[in-house]
Motif scaffolding. Sequence first.
Motif, PDB file in Angstrom:
ATOM      1  N   SER A   7      -6.463   6.229 -16.494  1.00  0.00           N
ATOM      2  CA  SER A   7      -6.917   6.955 -17.097  1.00  0.00           C
ATOM      3  C   SER A   7      -8.442   7.294 -16.252  1.00  0.00           C
ATOM      4  O   SER A   7      -9.419   7.343 -15.894  1.00  0.00           O
ATOM      5  CB  SER A   7      -7.596   6.148 -17.974  1.00  0.00           C
ATOM      6  N   ASN A   8      -7.638   5.461 -14.572  1.00  0.00           N
ATOM      7  CA  ASN A   8      -8.515   6.003 -13.309  1.00  0.00           C
ATOM      8  C   ASN A   8      -7.536   5.900 -12.486  1.00  0.00           C
ATOM      9  O   ASN A   8      -6.906   5.933 -12.559  1.00  0.00           O
ATOM     10  CB  ASN A   8      -9.114   4.387 -14.006  1.00  0.00           C
ATOM     11  N   LYS A   9      -8.783   6.592 -11.569  1.00  0.00           N
ATOM     12  CA  LYS A   9      -8.242   6.436  -9.978  1.00  0.00           C
ATOM     13  C   LYS A   9      -9.306   5.136  -9.607  1.00  0.00           C
ATOM     14  O   LYS A   9     -10.267   5.012  -9.750  1.00  0.00           O
ATOM     15  CB  LYS A   9      -8.956   7.267  -8.993  1.00  0.00           C
ATOM     16  N   TRP A  10      -8.190   4.942  -8.372  1.00  0.00           N
ATOM     17  CA  TRP A  10      -8.241   3.401  -7.964  1.00  0.00           C
ATOM     18  C   TRP A  10      -8.480   4.177  -6.368  1.00  0.00           C
ATOM     19  O   TRP A  10      -7.400   3.867  -5.890  1.00  0.00           O
ATOM     20  CB  TRP A  10      -7.018   2.331  -7.903  1.00  0.00           C
ATOM     21  N   VAL A  11      -9.206   3.206  -5.839  1.00  0.00           N
ATOM     22  CA  VAL A  11      -9.990   3.294  -4.433  1.00  0.00           C
ATOM     23  C   VAL A  11      -9.363   1.372  -4.411  1.00  0.00           C
ATOM     24  O   VAL A  11     -10.198   0.500  -4.336  1.00  0.00           O
ATOM     25  CB  VAL A  11     -11.339   3.103  -3.726  1.00  0.00           C
ATOM     26  N   LEU A  12      -8.932   1.807  -2.983  1.00  0.00           N
ATOM     27  CA  LEU A  12      -8.168   0.784  -2.530  1.00  0.00           C
ATOM     28  C   LEU A  12      -8.851   0.017  -1.021  1.00  0.00           C
ATOM     29  O   LEU A  12      -8.829   1.075  -0.175  1.00  0.00           O
ATOM     30  CB  LEU A  12      -6.434   0.845  -2.025  1.00  0.00           C
ATOM     31  N   GLY A  13      -9.094  -1.172  -1.141  1.00  0.00           N
ATOM     32  CA  GLY A  13      -9.611  -1.469   0.144  1.00  0.00           C
ATOM     33  C   GLY A  13      -8.174  -2.708   0.750  1.00  0.00           C
ATOM     34  O   GLY A  13      -7.986  -3.596  -0.196  1.00  0.00           O
ATOM     35  N   VAL A  14      -7.842  -2.736   2.519  1.00  0.00           N
ATOM     36  CA  VAL A  14      -6.905  -3.894   2.193  1.00  0.00           C
ATOM     37  C   VAL A  14      -7.671  -4.513   3.730  1.00  0.00           C
ATOM     38  O   VAL A  14      -7.749  -3.843   5.186  1.00  0.00           O
ATOM     39  CB  VAL A  14      -5.785  -2.571   2.741  1.00  0.00           C
ATOM     40  N   ASP A  15      -7.851  -5.708   4.139  1.00  0.00           N
ATOM     41  CA  ASP A  15      -8.069  -5.374   5.500  1.00  0.00           C
ATOM     42  C   ASP A  15      -6.952  -7.222   5.564  1.00  0.00           C
ATOM     43  O   ASP A  15      -7.208  -7.885   4.705  1.00  0.00           O
ATOM     44  CB  ASP A  15      -9.023  -6.319   5.270  1.00  0.00           C
ATOM     45  N   VAL A  16      -6.364  -6.791   6.775  1.00  0.00           N
ATOM     46  CA  VAL A  16      -5.480  -7.458   7.624  1.00  0.00           C
ATOM     47  C   VAL A  16      -6.185  -8.786   8.143  1.00  0.00           C
ATOM     48  O   VAL A  16      -6.641  -8.336   9.301  1.00  0.00           O
ATOM     49  CB  VAL A  16      -4.306  -6.981   7.965  1.00  0.00           C
ATOM     50  N   GLY A  17      -5.545  -9.716   7.751  1.00  0.00           N
ATOM     51  CA  GLY A  17      -5.760 -10.948   8.750  1.00  0.00           C
ATOM     52  C   GLY A  17      -4.999 -12.105   9.577  1.00  0.00           C
ATOM     53  O   GLY A  17      -3.261 -11.513   9.339  1.00  0.00           O
ATOM     54  N   GLY A  18      -5.283 -12.660  10.141  1.00  0.00           N
ATOM     55  CA  GLY A  18      -3.678 -13.602  10.862  1.00  0.00           C
ATOM     56  C   GLY A  18      -3.122 -14.140   9.854  1.00  0.00           C
ATOM     57  O   GLY A  18      -2.048 -14.237   9.840  1.00  0.00           O
ATOM     58  N   THR A  19      -3.495 -14.522   8.954  1.00  0.00           N
ATOM     59  CA  THR A  19      -2.851 -15.319   8.251  1.00  0.00           C
ATOM     60  C   THR A  19      -2.491 -14.239   6.400  1.00  0.00           C
ATOM     61  O   THR A  19      -1.768 -14.618   6.442  1.00  0.00           O
ATOM     62  CB  THR A  19      -3.483 -16.752   7.353  1.00  0.00           C
ATOM     63  N   PHE A  20      -3.660 -13.347   6.529  1.00  0.00           N
ATOM     64  CA  PHE A  20      -3.662 -12.968   5.093  1.00  0.00           C
ATOM     65  C   PHE A  20      -3.726 -11.520   5.100  1.00  0.00           C
ATOM     66  O   PHE A  20      -4.306 -11.176   5.916  1.00  0.00           O
ATOM     67  CB  PHE A  20      -4.123 -13.752   3.949  1.00  0.00           C
ATOM     68  N   THR A  21      -3.255 -10.383   4.294  1.00  0.00           N
ATOM     69  CA  THR A  21      -3.719  -9.643   4.186  1.00  0.00           C
ATOM     70  C   THR A  21      -4.374  -9.354   2.814  1.00  0.00           C
ATOM     71  O   THR A  21      -4.193 -10.100   1.401  1.00  0.00           O
ATOM     72  CB  THR A  21      -2.619  -8.529   4.153  1.00  0.00           C
ATOM     73  N   ASP A  22      -5.433  -9.516   2.356  1.00  0.00           N
ATOM     74  CA  ASP A  22      -6.588  -9.371   1.806  1.00  0.00           C
ATOM     75  C   ASP A  22      -6.647  -7.954   1.049  1.00  0.00           C
ATOM     76  O   ASP A  22      -6.819  -6.783   1.517  1.00  0.00           O
ATOM     77  CB  ASP A  22      -7.817  -9.704   1.667  1.00  0.00           C
ATOM     78  N   LEU A  23      -6.442  -7.398  -0.756  1.00  0.00           N
ATOM     79  CA  LEU A  23      -6.884  -6.442  -0.913  1.00  0.00           C
ATOM     80  C   LEU A  23      -7.325  -6.520  -2.236  1.00  0.00           C
ATOM     81  O   LEU A  23      -7.251  -7.532  -2.823  1.00  0.00           O
ATOM     82  CB  LEU A  23      -5.264  -6.043  -1.053  1.00  0.00           C
TER      83      LEU A  23
END
Length: 699
Positions: A7-23
């Motif tokens: 029922s929804n469209k999802w907008v995704l933000g992705v940030d790649v760091g040295g240790t973790f990739t955050d979403l």
Amino acid sequence: MNNAVDSNKWVLGVDVGGTFTDLVATTESGELISTKTPSTPDQSDGVINGIRKIAELLKVSYDTFLENCPLIVHGTTVATNTLLEYDGAKVGLLTTEGFRDEIEFRRAYKESVFSVRLQAPHQIVPRRFRIGIPERLDKEGNVIKELDEKAVRDSVRQFVNEGMEAIAVCFLFSFVNPAHERRVKEIIAEEAPDLFVSISSEVLPQIREFERVSTTIVNAYTGPTMQSYLNHLESKLRQQGFQGELFVMQSNGGVQNIEQTGKLAAGSLLSGPAGGVSAGAFIGEKSGNENIITVDMGGTSYDVSVIEQLQPTITTESWISRYRVALPMMDIHTIGSGGGSIAWIDSGGALRVGPKSAGSYPGPACYGRGGTEPTVTDVNVVLGYINPDNFLGGEMKLDRDLAEQAIVKHVAEPLGITAIEAALAISQIVNSDMSNAVQYVSSQRGYDPRNFALMAVGGAGAIHAGRQAEDLGINTVIVPALAPVFSAFGDVAANLKVTELKTRFEDIDAIDLDEINQDFEQMEKIARGKLGGESIVKHFETRKYIDMRYKGEVHEVTVPVRSRTKRITALNLEATIKDFHGMHERLYAHQDPEQSIEILNLRLDLIGVREKLALIDEAFGDEEPNRAKSGERIVYFEKEPNTIPVYNGSLLTPGNLIAGPAIIEQWGTTIVVYPGQEALIDANRNCVIEVQQARGGQQ
């Protein structure tokens, strides 16, 4: 949330760091979900793994999520790492004959003025790959010497034989007349169409030769890697069903499509931390705080930036990996103070902290991976701020005994003090270093930190922010609910943005407003051609600036033009001049309204405003937080121990009020509410701490 994607469209933000990739993924209705996944050598693998994890949390298939994702905004360290690790393309430089050493003269700039041992910067373009081309323009752009096209072709062929992957082109006065540079670009396309080409009149068309050549070279050095990575990532996503648009966070706080990002890789050198500052402005507006100082404490560094009236401060004077990059960037100051920063005693017997870091492997002593030197994380474990049994929500166990042993061996015994005294001393030093970093971007830039709220993000920021606020005289600390994935949240919230500039070096009294307006009109037209994102832009905004200085000065001030109409009028210009005097006073403690003024550059930001991100505001409930109380713990604020309550942050609800001293444990971060402070959970589950100025902050 099983049917959320249906029922929804999802907008995704992705940030790649040295240790973790955050979403962080969100919908127009305000639903939001976030996660972390380990970063990978090929950043695209970590991105794909993170998207799969998001889909699992939503209980839908990976393919279904991608099909319902119209936009992915990516914060990446590809360009940053390429420059920091000097692992970029093999670059050749074509420049005006006689000027191939401009990149080494550096305006006589030296990071350590009195050090005779300071090594020269690593040459990303060795001298043998810098060729002077016979050609010359005067300062008006008139041709003094025609371009030697044969010399250009011979040089390009030589570069091809040398195995070059990119060519940078920077001629004198090309910012006035780019004809010679454009012709060289055409010749390169004829001779070596596969080479990446970076010409200064496209990268940085403004006055000052060194800044232009340095920025153009950096762009050529990082461009092929960035372009290759983005094409690789997009290809993977397309093959797996992604039909939306892929954008990249830029250093100026806006986002841009991958085509333009590939061409101007130098514009994404601060892609990661810029997302966090953009998120800071968004949360500041939601919380009613227009003036924010963001502090992001990770494993190795501490990033600080100022947001005034919801506008992040921008600079064109960045040095990255010892190279000048004069593109507009977030003004982010970084010091080597993070959770992994190592405490050590120097040759004079003084206790120091950082900049050397234990990194992730072996990491702090308490990680139990072989690290033996005491770090800030070890200190926070020994002082009781971090629960060794609940690190990262219990995903990782820490060893307090190893942390204490490291502190005793390397600090306490050499100084003849107890382990707790040593830990408190280390904590005080790192807090002081971080407070100094805040003063660097505030007091030293003409801002009074007492007029700002402190926004603490990153894994360790909220442990130390309360003490820094006391030291700096700041009354409010905000710890966002999404602090552990804050840059990824900023990627989701940011608007599209393109910055254009044009040099006009003249006295303010000689300005022809018709010409100025024509210049801004042309700059906006060029910016619209680059912006893209028509399917996600709600409307456009333009912001105009003029770089101004008193006649004879070296540095200029970028002054916003206050105009409610499309054209700049004489009244607008008069107001801009008045603002210049005030900004000069704030920055340099001096103004002289009688002094002649010069302008150097015109700047224009074209902003593609997206649908404002909706966050669900929850109603305030009971102030009493006892249902979230998970126990008590012994902590040390001074030499004597204190037994204080500990709260499970996931169980706290809007309206809960926590009186300090107390600790709030959340996945990915720990919040310390110091004695005399109070923490309120707001309608968006941010933790807002009011600070009592009992320790004598700035007066």
